[in-house]
Design a protein around this motif. Structure first.
Motif, PDB file in Angstrom:
ATOM      1  N   ASP A  38       0.848  -1.208   0.000  1.00 38.96           N
ATOM      2  CA  ASP A  38       0.000   0.000   0.000  1.00 38.96           C
ATOM      3  C   ASP A  38       0.878   1.250   0.000  1.00 38.96           C
ATOM      4  O   ASP A  38       1.736   1.410   0.875  1.00 38.96           O
ATOM      5  N   LEU A 184      -2.299  -1.712  13.834  1.00 37.12           N
ATOM      6  CA  LEU A 184      -1.589  -1.904  15.111  1.00 37.12           C
ATOM      7  C   LEU A 184      -1.739  -0.655  15.983  1.00 37.12           C
ATOM      8  O   LEU A 184      -0.935  -0.456  16.907  1.00 37.12           O
ATOM      9  N   ARG A 186      -0.869   2.142  15.412  1.00 32.46           N
ATOM     10  CA  ARG A 186       0.395   2.834  15.227  1.00 32.46           C
ATOM     11  C   ARG A 186       1.514   2.274  16.108  1.00 32.46           C
ATOM     12  O   ARG A 186       2.534   2.941  16.310  1.00 32.46           O
ATOM     13  N   LYS A 225       2.278  -1.378   8.820  1.00 29.48           N
ATOM     14  CA  LYS A 225       3.592  -0.899   8.370  1.00 29.48           C
ATOM     15  C   LYS A 225       4.620  -1.490   9.317  1.00 29.48           C
ATOM     16  O   LYS A 225       4.418  -1.530  10.538  1.00 29.48           O
ATOM     17  N   SER A 227       9.178  -1.967   9.682  1.00 26.43           N
ATOM     18  CA  SER A 227      10.450  -1.730   9.005  1.00 26.43           C
ATOM     19  C   SER A 227      11.516  -2.739   9.373  1.00 26.43           C
ATOM     20  O   SER A 227      12.513  -2.839   8.660  1.00 26.43           O
ATOM     21  N   HIS A 231       9.521  -7.643  12.628  1.00 27.89           N
ATOM     22  CA  HIS A 231       8.133  -7.162  12.586  1.00 27.89           C
ATOM     23  C   HIS A 231       7.428  -7.617  11.309  1.00 27.89           C
ATOM     24  O   HIS A 231       6.279  -8.046  11.346  1.00 27.89           O
TER      25      HIS A 231
HETATM   26  N1  LIG Z   1      -5.888   5.788   3.871  1.00 26.00           N
HETATM   27  C1  LIG Z   1      -5.387   6.524   4.840  1.00 26.00           C
HETATM   28  O1  LIG Z   1      -5.814   7.677   5.072  1.00 26.00           O
HETATM   29  C2  LIG Z   1      -4.282   5.969   5.700  1.00 26.00           C
HETATM   30  C3  LIG Z   1      -3.952   6.621   6.911  1.00 26.00           C
HETATM   31  C4  LIG Z   1      -2.947   6.067   7.692  1.00 26.00           C
HETATM   32  C5  LIG Z   1      -2.292   4.913   7.280  1.00 26.00           C
HETATM   33  N2  LIG Z   1      -2.598   4.322   6.084  1.00 26.00           N
HETATM   34  C6  LIG Z   1      -1.890   3.101   5.601  1.00 26.00           C
HETATM   35  O2  LIG Z   1      -1.927   2.142   6.644  1.00 26.00           O
HETATM   36  C7  LIG Z   1      -0.592   1.709   6.948  1.00 26.00           C
HETATM   37  C8  LIG Z   1      -0.481   1.273   8.387  1.00 26.00           C
HETATM   38  O3  LIG Z   1      -0.743   2.310   9.290  1.00 26.00           O
HETATM   39  P1  LIG Z   1       0.424   3.016  10.154  1.00 26.00           P
HETATM   40  O4  LIG Z   1       1.707   2.866   9.460  1.00 26.00           O
HETATM   41  O5  LIG Z   1      -0.027   4.391  10.459  1.00 26.00           O
HETATM   42  O6  LIG Z   1       0.380   2.250  11.560  1.00 26.00           O
HETATM   43  P2  LIG Z   1       0.442   0.711  12.042  1.00 26.00           P
HETATM   44  O7  LIG Z   1       0.656  -0.196  10.909  1.00 26.00           O
HETATM   45  O8  LIG Z   1      -0.759   0.495  12.909  1.00 26.00           O
HETATM   46  O9  LIG Z   1       1.697   0.726  13.009  1.00 26.00           O
HETATM   47  C9  LIG Z   1       3.015   0.886  12.540  1.00 26.00           C
HETATM   48  C10 LIG Z   1       3.947   0.865  13.742  1.00 26.00           C
HETATM   49  O10 LIG Z   1       3.884  -0.426  14.373  1.00 26.00           O
HETATM   50  C11 LIG Z   1       5.208  -0.945  14.516  1.00 26.00           C
HETATM   51  N3  LIG Z   1       5.131  -2.396  14.309  1.00 26.00           N
HETATM   52  C12 LIG Z   1       4.850  -3.024  13.149  1.00 26.00           C
HETATM   53  N4  LIG Z   1       4.834  -4.360  13.328  1.00 26.00           N
HETATM   54  C13 LIG Z   1       5.130  -4.575  14.624  1.00 26.00           C
HETATM   55  C14 LIG Z   1       5.280  -5.739  15.399  1.00 26.00           C
HETATM   56  N5  LIG Z   1       5.069  -6.950  14.866  1.00 26.00           N
HETATM   57  N6  LIG Z   1       5.615  -5.589  16.717  1.00 26.00           N
HETATM   58  C15 LIG Z   1       5.793  -4.373  17.248  1.00 26.00           C
HETATM   59  N7  LIG Z   1       5.659  -3.214  16.568  1.00 26.00           N
HETATM   60  C16 LIG Z   1       5.331  -3.316  15.258  1.00 26.00           C
HETATM   61  C17 LIG Z   1       6.021  -0.269  13.436  1.00 26.00           C
HETATM   62  O11 LIG Z   1       7.353  -0.254  13.851  1.00 26.00           O
HETATM   63  P3  LIG Z   1       8.621  -0.509  12.866  1.00 26.00           P
HETATM   64  O12 LIG Z   1       8.435   0.395  11.680  1.00 26.00           O
HETATM   65  O13 LIG Z   1       9.769  -0.165  13.720  1.00 26.00           O
HETATM   66  O14 LIG Z   1       8.593  -1.947  12.454  1.00 26.00           O
HETATM   67  C18 LIG Z   1       5.390   1.119  13.394  1.00 26.00           C
HETATM   68  O15 LIG Z   1       5.932   1.936  14.409  1.00 26.00           O
HETATM   69  C19 LIG Z   1       0.244   2.948   6.574  1.00 26.00           C
HETATM   70  O16 LIG Z   1       1.610   2.650   6.506  1.00 26.00           O
HETATM   71  C20 LIG Z   1      -0.406   3.344   5.285  1.00 26.00           C
HETATM   72  O17 LIG Z   1       0.037   2.506   4.228  1.00 26.00           O
HETATM   73  C21 LIG Z   1      -3.608   4.821   5.302  1.00 26.00           C
END
Ligand SMILES: NC(=O)c1ccc[n+]([C@@H]2O[C@H](COP(=O)([O-])OP(=O)(O)OC[C@H]3O[C@@H](n4cnc5c(N)ncnc54)[C@H](OP(=O)(O)O)[C@@H]3O)[C@@H](O)[C@H]2O)c1
Length: 271
Positions: A38, A184, A186, A225, A227, A231
């Motif tokens: 995405d 998650l 965030r 998301k 990195s 994870h």
């Molecule tokens: N349509 C929209 O308006 C919209 C808005 C927001 C987001 N999005 C999409 O949704 C995606 C996901 O949302 P997000 O990036 O905001 O938040 P998220 O996926 O809920 O959380 C990401 C965070 O969780 C950590 N994490 C990931 N896997 C983990 C694990 N297994 N254990 C512990 N920590 C973990 C990551 O750390 P590390 O990076 O250190 O691994 C990062 O800090 C975005 O990247 C984007 O593509 C869309």
């Protein structure tokens, strides 16, 4: 005519991944087995994400790639330009899914014109499927009235601490996918110790429990998301975890009013 959509239910979110890191994480994710990525022009990483896909060597046809169009680019001309620029940056001929990233805040917004432009972009082969993001039920009803079953997806914030009953009811009853963003919450789940208790029972992590709770719901996909390799791997493995009814009930009982993404251009959210 609609085409059946095969969207892998776990995808890689790429917001906040930039440049070389974005390229390397995307390649690594694909090597680990991710087949759904995405991105969005707004994330300023389409070129890097596209490079990561190419670097992986996996056939384009095996991947499901989503990009979006920002809410100030919703005139038909601007939408076509945005989609063309995305394809150029991604170095792709098409994306699998093209979303309106947010509804417009302009009170004179002509939603029908934007959705018809999205259909036109799909018809010219630039997007296999189309959809929306951050649409509430009233907006979904309006959109469905314009393009009907061509609307394949609504991507919204959804996780263990945010209710999405109304939107999910709509998407499920209209055979759409709900893609859960910020699945998650965030990243910081430490304020929900019950997740760790459940995780300990299965020998997994709290984050895997949070993803499994979403994946056990019909027509819900997740795009965490990550990195680090650890994870990325853990999140993909969450699909193997089957929570029992008692665990699901414990998670259902958590507070469900924590919204992490609420910019000043948000629509009036469903309650
Ligand atoms: N349509 C929209 O308006 C919209 C808005 C927001 C987001 N999005 C999409 O949704 C995606 C996901 O949302 P997000 O990036 O905001 O938040 P998220 O996926 O809920 O959380 C990401 C965070 O969780 C950590 N994490 C990931 N896997 C983990 C694990 N297994 N254990 C512990 N920590 C973990 C990551 O750390 P590390 O990076 O250190 O691994 C990062 O800090 C975005 O990247 C984007 O593509 C869309």
């Amino acid at each position: 005519m609609t085409v059946t959509m095969h969207m892998p239910r776990i995808g890689l979110g790429t917001w906040c991944l930039l440049g070389e890191q974005a390229t390397d994480v995307v390649t690594q994710a694909i090597e680990l087995g991710y087949r759904h990525i995405d991105t969005a022009p707004r994330y300023d990483n389409e070129a890097a994400v596209g490079a990561g896909i190419i670097q992986s060597g996996v056939k384009r046809s095996e991947l499901f790639l989503t990009t979006k169009i920002w809410h100030d680019q919703l005139s038909p001309v601007a939408m076509e330009r945005s989609a063309a620029t995305s394809l150029e940056n991604l170095q792709m001929d098409y994306v699998d899914l093209l979303l309106i990233h947010w509804p417009s805040t302009d009170s004179n917004w002509n939603m029908a014109a934007s959705l018809e432009a999205l259909v036109k972009i799909q018809q010219q082969g630039w997007a296999k499927h189309i959809g929306v993001a951050n649409f509430t039920v009233p907006l979904l009803q309006q959109a469905w009235g314009i393009v009907g079953e061509q609307l394949a997806v609504n991507q919204v914030e959804y996780h263990i601490s945010l209710q999405q009953k109304a939107v999910l009811g709509f998407t499920q009853s209209h055979n759409m996918m709900l893609t859960a963003y910020c699945p998650l919450a965030r990243g910081d789940l430490s304020q929900f110790p019950v997740l760790q208790t459940i995780a300990d029972k299965y020998g997994v992590t709290a984050h895997q429990v949070a993803l499994a709770w979403l994946l056990q719901q019909d027509q819900v996909a997740v795009i965490p998301k990550a990195s680090s390799c650890e994870h990325l791997h853990n999140n993909l493995q969450a699909a193997q975890l089957q929570l029992d009814a008692h665990d699901v009930a414990l998670i259902n009982a958590l507070p469900k009013n924590i919204r992490t993404i609420h910019p000043d251009f948000s629509p009036a959210w469903d309650v």
